[in-house]
Scaffold this active site. Structure first.
Site, PDB file in Angstrom:
ATOM      1  N   MET A 170      58.185  99.495 -17.878  1.00  0.00           N
ATOM      2  CA  MET A 170      58.813 100.591 -18.620  1.00  0.00           C
ATOM      3  C   MET A 170      57.837 101.132 -19.669  1.00  0.00           C
ATOM      4  O   MET A 170      58.252 101.806 -20.623  1.00  0.00           O
ATOM      5  CB  MET A 170      60.111 100.126 -19.273  1.00  0.00           C
ATOM      6  CG  MET A 170      61.148  99.701 -18.228  1.00  0.00           C
ATOM      7  SD  MET A 170      62.835  99.878 -18.795  1.00  0.00           S
ATOM      8  CE  MET A 170      62.831  98.761 -20.197  1.00  0.00           C
ATOM      9  N   LEU A 196      52.842  99.554 -23.005  1.00  0.00           N
ATOM     10  CA  LEU A 196      52.137  98.424 -22.382  1.00  0.00           C
ATOM     11  C   LEU A 196      51.456  97.542 -23.418  1.00  0.00           C
ATOM     12  O   LEU A 196      50.915  98.019 -24.414  1.00  0.00           O
ATOM     13  CB  LEU A 196      51.111  98.963 -21.373  1.00  0.00           C
ATOM     14  CG  LEU A 196      51.719  99.784 -20.230  1.00  0.00           C
ATOM     15  CD1 LEU A 196      50.609 100.310 -19.306  1.00  0.00           C
ATOM     16  CD2 LEU A 196      52.729  98.962 -19.422  1.00  0.00           C
ATOM     17  N   HIS A 197      51.508  96.231 -23.143  1.00  0.00           N
ATOM     18  CA  HIS A 197      50.906  95.228 -24.030  1.00  0.00           C
ATOM     19  C   HIS A 197      50.286  94.142 -23.168  1.00  0.00           C
ATOM     20  O   HIS A 197      50.307  94.238 -21.927  1.00  0.00           O
ATOM     21  CB  HIS A 197      51.963  94.670 -24.993  1.00  0.00           C
ATOM     22  CG  HIS A 197      53.205  94.179 -24.305  1.00  0.00           C
ATOM     23  ND1 HIS A 197      53.202  93.094 -23.444  1.00  0.00           N
ATOM     24  CD2 HIS A 197      54.489  94.634 -24.320  1.00  0.00           C
ATOM     25  CE1 HIS A 197      54.428  92.900 -22.988  1.00  0.00           C
ATOM     26  NE2 HIS A 197      55.230  93.828 -23.496  1.00  0.00           N
ATOM     27  N   HIS A 250      52.029  92.844 -20.012  1.00  0.00           N
ATOM     28  CA  HIS A 250      51.801  93.686 -18.824  1.00  0.00           C
ATOM     29  C   HIS A 250      50.370  93.487 -18.331  1.00  0.00           C
ATOM     30  O   HIS A 250      50.122  93.465 -17.119  1.00  0.00           O
ATOM     31  CB  HIS A 250      52.009  95.165 -19.160  1.00  0.00           C
ATOM     32  CG  HIS A 250      53.373  95.507 -19.701  1.00  0.00           C
ATOM     33  ND1 HIS A 250      53.597  95.859 -21.008  1.00  0.00           N
ATOM     34  CD2 HIS A 250      54.587  95.548 -19.090  1.00  0.00           C
ATOM     35  CE1 HIS A 250      54.883  96.125 -21.195  1.00  0.00           C
ATOM     36  NE2 HIS A 250      55.514  95.936 -20.051  1.00  0.00           N
ATOM     37  N   LYS A 252      58.991  86.316 -18.337  1.00  0.00           N
ATOM     38  CA  LYS A 252      59.632  86.737 -19.584  1.00  0.00           C
ATOM     39  C   LYS A 252      61.075  87.187 -19.308  1.00  0.00           C
ATOM     40  O   LYS A 252      61.979  86.885 -20.070  1.00  0.00           O
ATOM     41  CB  LYS A 252      58.815  87.879 -20.199  1.00  0.00           C
ATOM     42  CG  LYS A 252      59.521  88.739 -21.195  1.00  0.00           C
ATOM     43  CD  LYS A 252      59.751  88.010 -22.471  1.00  0.00           C
ATOM     44  CE  LYS A 252      60.303  88.869 -23.581  1.00  0.00           C
ATOM     45  NZ  LYS A 252      61.177  89.955 -23.207  1.00  0.00           N
ATOM     46  N   ASP A 253      61.251  87.912 -18.210  1.00  0.00           N
ATOM     47  CA  ASP A 253      62.588  88.352 -17.797  1.00  0.00           C
ATOM     48  C   ASP A 253      62.985  87.478 -16.609  1.00  0.00           C
ATOM     49  O   ASP A 253      62.963  87.901 -15.459  1.00  0.00           O
ATOM     50  CB  ASP A 253      62.549  89.828 -17.426  1.00  0.00           C
ATOM     51  CG  ASP A 253      62.108  90.680 -18.608  1.00  0.00           C
ATOM     52  OD1 ASP A 253      62.938  90.962 -19.469  1.00  0.00           O
ATOM     53  OD2 ASP A 253      60.909  91.014 -18.691  1.00  0.00           O
TER      54      ASP A 253
HETATM   55  P1  AMP Z   1      59.056  95.885 -19.135  1.00  0.00           P
HETATM   56  O1  AMP Z   1      58.032  96.975 -19.322  1.00  0.00           O
HETATM   57  O2  AMP Z   1      59.486  95.234 -20.404  1.00  0.00           O
HETATM   58  O3  AMP Z   1      60.195  96.301 -18.239  1.00  0.00           O
HETATM   59  O4  AMP Z   1      58.310  94.733 -18.340  1.00  0.00           O
HETATM   60  C1  AMP Z   1      57.604  95.001 -17.154  1.00  0.00           C
HETATM   61  C2  AMP Z   1      57.161  93.704 -16.562  1.00  0.00           C
HETATM   62  O5  AMP Z   1      56.319  93.014 -17.484  1.00  0.00           O
HETATM   63  C3  AMP Z   1      58.336  92.758 -16.246  1.00  0.00           C
HETATM   64  O6  AMP Z   1      58.069  92.088 -15.027  1.00  0.00           O
HETATM   65  C4  AMP Z   1      58.297  91.804 -17.416  1.00  0.00           C
HETATM   66  O7  AMP Z   1      58.833  90.537 -17.129  1.00  0.00           O
HETATM   67  C5  AMP Z   1      56.810  91.711 -17.682  1.00  0.00           C
HETATM   68  N1  AMP Z   1      56.566  91.258 -19.061  1.00  0.00           N
HETATM   69  C6  AMP Z   1      57.004  91.840 -20.201  1.00  0.00           C
HETATM   70  N2  AMP Z   1      56.637  91.099 -21.271  1.00  0.00           N
HETATM   71  C7  AMP Z   1      55.974  90.018 -20.786  1.00  0.00           C
HETATM   72  C8  AMP Z   1      55.376  88.864 -21.383  1.00  0.00           C
HETATM   73  N3  AMP Z   1      55.377  88.662 -22.705  1.00  0.00           N
HETATM   74  N4  AMP Z   1      54.785  87.960 -20.565  1.00  0.00           N
HETATM   75  C9  AMP Z   1      54.796  88.139 -19.221  1.00  0.00           C
HETATM   76  N5  AMP Z   1      55.338  89.204 -18.604  1.00  0.00           N
HETATM   77  C10 AMP Z   1      55.925  90.127 -19.372  1.00  0.00           C
END
Ligand code: AMP
Length: 283
Positions: A30, A33-34, A37, A151-152
């Protein structure tokens, strides 16, 4: 790096890659990005010839009163971050492009009972939104490996069921949680924590560690483990716990007495921000 906005462009680009003999890696995000990601991009880079990332804040997975409007968005940063982390193709569609039926999303994917517990109970409809957007993305991407963060954790289990249940030609790869040095799991939502809430936030990880420690010391009563987690969370009065539980790692069902591969999961509200985290343990 190529930036694509149209569904047909993504399909054609990844179809071409496969025709040329390249393997495809897909990293749905989403945005905002960090390094969490970044770890998914690195894993995809190691295992696939062409790495595609999607950046799409999916309205269907946010409930009324949740943070869809205030969710952080910064496409310029995301494109620079993706390029620096070895991404070849970014798919950043508009809402109209992903939901051409006027945002109605009349066709939705229900991932089943696992979508209605824990996060699904606190956020009704959330996993229907997640499963629907990922089903669309998998249908567009075609045969690939898709990378998701632990994480999720509940989402990762649901994605595996979605792929199995609807026969997508996708191999799901789970990647470990990336944390700050104080234990806080990286999240796009961390940026919205006021300084005093940011200072309190590592208590989620401390609660998980405390729970895991008592399991690994021999505690087999889930109620006792969950009490230890709740007591740890209560040490930060600015943190309002939603749940703190220990469940079977494979399906998030309750287990009593505790045995085998387990997952400890917490969710809490810190002011306007809701955070989740989890940790594995073995009994
Ligand atoms: P999001 O942009 O938050 O929807 O996350 C996109 C993907 O990045 C999902 O598969 C999350 O589980 C993964 N993700 C987010 N934060 C982390 C984290 N701290 N460590 C590992 N994967 C992450």
């Amino acid at each position: 790096m190529e930036v694509l906005g149209r569904r047909a462009e993504l399909s054609r680009r990844l179809e071409r890659a496969r025709r040329e003999g390249a393997s495809v890696g897909l990293v749905p995000t989403m945005g905002a990005l960090h390094a969490g990601h970044g770890a998914l991009f690195a894993a995809a880079r190691r295992r696939c010839d062409v790495v595609a990332a999607s950046v799409f804040v999916n309205p269907l997975q946010f409930g009324p009163g949740e943070d869809y409007e205030s969710y952080p968005r910064d496409l310029e940063h995301d494109l620079a971050f993706a390029e620096a982390n070895g991404v070849d193709v970014v798919f950043a569609p508009s809402v109209e492009e992903m939901y051409p039926d006027g945002g109605l999303a009349a066709v939705r994917v229900d991932p089943g009972p696992l979508g209605r517990v824990l996060e699904g109970a606190s956020r009704p409809g959330h996993f229907v939104g997640v499963a629907t957007v990922l089903a669309k993305l998998f249908a567009l991407a075609g045969a690939c490996r898709a990378f998701f963060g632990e994480k999720d954790y509940q989402q990762l289990l649901i994605v595996r069921r979605l792929v199995e249940g609807l026969s997508f030609p996708v191999e799901v790869v789970g990647c470990p949680v990336v944390r700050e040095t104080d234990g806080l799991a990286l999240s796009s939502r961390n940026a919205r924590l006021a300084p005093e809430l940011r200072a309190a936030a590592p208590v989620l990880y401390r609660a998980l560690r405390a729970g895991r420690d008592v399991v690994e010391a021999g505690e087999r009563d889930p109620v006792a483990v969950e009490r230890v987690m709740a007591e740890t969370l209560a040490k930060e009065p600015s943190v309002e716990p939603d749940y703190g539980v220990v469940r079977a790692a494979a399906d998030l069902e309750p287990v009593a007495p505790l045995q085998g591969e387990l997952r400890l999961l917490v969710a809490a509200r810190l002011g306007p921000v809701r955070l989740i985290d989890n940790l594995g343990a073995t009994a």
